[in-house]
Design an enzyme around this catalytic site. Structure first.
Site, short mmCIF file in Angstrom:
data_model
loop_
_atom_site.label_atom_id
_atom_site.label_comp_id
_atom_site.label_asym_id
_atom_site.label_seq_id
_atom_site.Cartn_x
_atom_site.Cartn_y
_atom_site.Cartn_z
N LYS A 1 0.79 -1.23 0.00
CA LYS A 1 0.00 0.00 0.00
C LYS A 1 0.83 1.29 0.00
O LYS A 1 0.40 2.30 -0.53
CB LYS A 1 -0.94 0.01 1.21
CG LYS A 1 -2.10 -0.95 1.10
CD LYS A 1 -3.05 -0.73 2.26
CE LYS A 1 -4.18 -1.72 2.23
NZ LYS A 1 -5.19 -1.44 3.25
N ASP B 1 -9.92 3.04 2.00
CA ASP B 1 -10.05 2.50 3.36
C ASP B 1 -10.62 3.57 4.28
O ASP B 1 -11.51 3.33 5.10
CB ASP B 1 -8.68 2.09 3.92
CG ASP B 1 -8.14 0.84 3.25
OD1 ASP B 1 -8.94 -0.02 2.87
OD2 ASP B 1 -6.91 0.72 3.13
#
Ligand code: ATR
Length: 288
Positions: A71, A107
């Site tokens: 990420k 997220d």
């Protein structure tokens, strides 16, 4: 499933990737919407990340999710990163816009959407305690910050990590009250007495553990949330429920981050309930 010459490809890059629930959830959504797409898992070793990203362009893949451990490392390989993803320092969704790769972080917005839609909680003007200062915490803290939370307290075992997140927030120059406290200060009644929301972002619930909080010291209206979705009621949430407090598990965050990714790739409203139902047999294997 019918794969044609026109089928578009989506997927997820992770290492390992085999435990990911995203293929299940995204393919259920794509099928429900009748879209000619397929979503595949790609196990991408860290040393192959750059080549894999180039492969998105070369193969004309429409978009991918990015998960552990890529990420943060993926950012230098992208053409553009949203302000939110850049602030958080982490990308979980790549959009291929006519060959230009744009990094998003869903997220953070996924958590906020779960707060709003599953718990009816608006972070604006609220006093919030975030436990943990890892990758997941960062996304949630910046999300809450961008939504106008009035005060955020970060409690972490390693206080330096909390202070680093605090410094990044301060560097934005925007107005927010923020403080970092050591884990042990969670026992201090002054920290808990005026809190509207507590978020546990530590991985302790995965191993049956829980931050030690006396929920009788929190206001009765407090919402207690955990980002771990398996088990659906973590030991932390169980303690809060036993004290009569309202709780929110991590499943909504998982579903909404995927829903927002899908909306970025297809410009269609994601069928959230279909996505939720697709995960039910996996998360509750004893129930039909
Ligand atoms: P993620 O990306 O899922 O947030 P992470 O970056 O490894 O994962 O962060 C895990 C978080 O859980 C950290 O805040 C970690 O605290 P430290 O920063 O002190 O490591 C916290 N954590 C994990 N196990 C813990 C434990 N047994 N007690 C207290 N905190 C714990």
């Amino acid at each position: 499933m019918k794969i044609t010459g026109e089928t578009k490809v989506l997927g997820i890059f992770g290492y390992p990737v085999r435990h990911s629930l995203s293929p299940l959830m995204q393919n259920a959504a794509l099928e429900h919407l009748g879209l000619d797409y397929i979503y595949l898992p790609f196990e991408v070793r860290p040393e192959q990340l750059e080549t894999a990203i180039k492969g998105i362009r070369a193969l004309g893949i429409s978009g991918v999710n990015v998960t552990i451990p890529h990420k943060e490392k993926v950012i230098p390989f992208l053409d553009e990163v949203t302000e939110e993803a850049s602030l958080i320092g982490s990308v979980n969704t790549i959009e291929n816009k006519n060959g230009k790769l744009i990094g998003h972080n869903t997220d953070s917005r996924g958590y906020i959407r779960s707060l709003r839609e599953d718990a009816g909680f608006d972070p604006k003007g609220k006093t919030i305690l975030v436990i943990g200062a890892g990758g997941a915490a960062k996304g949630i803290i910046f999300g809450l910050f961008l939504e106008g939370a009035s005060k955020i307290t970060i409690a972490n075992r390693t206080i330096e990590k909390a202070k680093k997140v605090e410094d990044t927030l301060r560097a934005t120059g925007k107005k927010i009250e923020i403080e970092s406290i050591p884990f042990l200060a969670l026992k201090d009644p002054r920290i808990l007495s005026s809190i509207d929301l507590i978020v546990n972002t530590t991985s302790m619930g995965l191993e049956g553990g829980s931050p030690d909080i006396d929920f009788s010291l929190t206001p009765e209206h407090v919402l207690v949330s955990d980002i771990v979705y398996k088990p659906p009621v973590t030991p932390f949430l169980k303690k809060a429920q036993d004290a009569g407090r309202r709780t929110l598990g991590g499943l909504g965050m998982l579903i909404y981050q995927g829903a927002i990714s899908l909306e970025i790739w297809t410009s269609q409203k994601a069928p959230v309930e279909v996505m939720r139902n697709s995960l039910a047999p996996f998360l509750n294997p004893c129930k039909p």
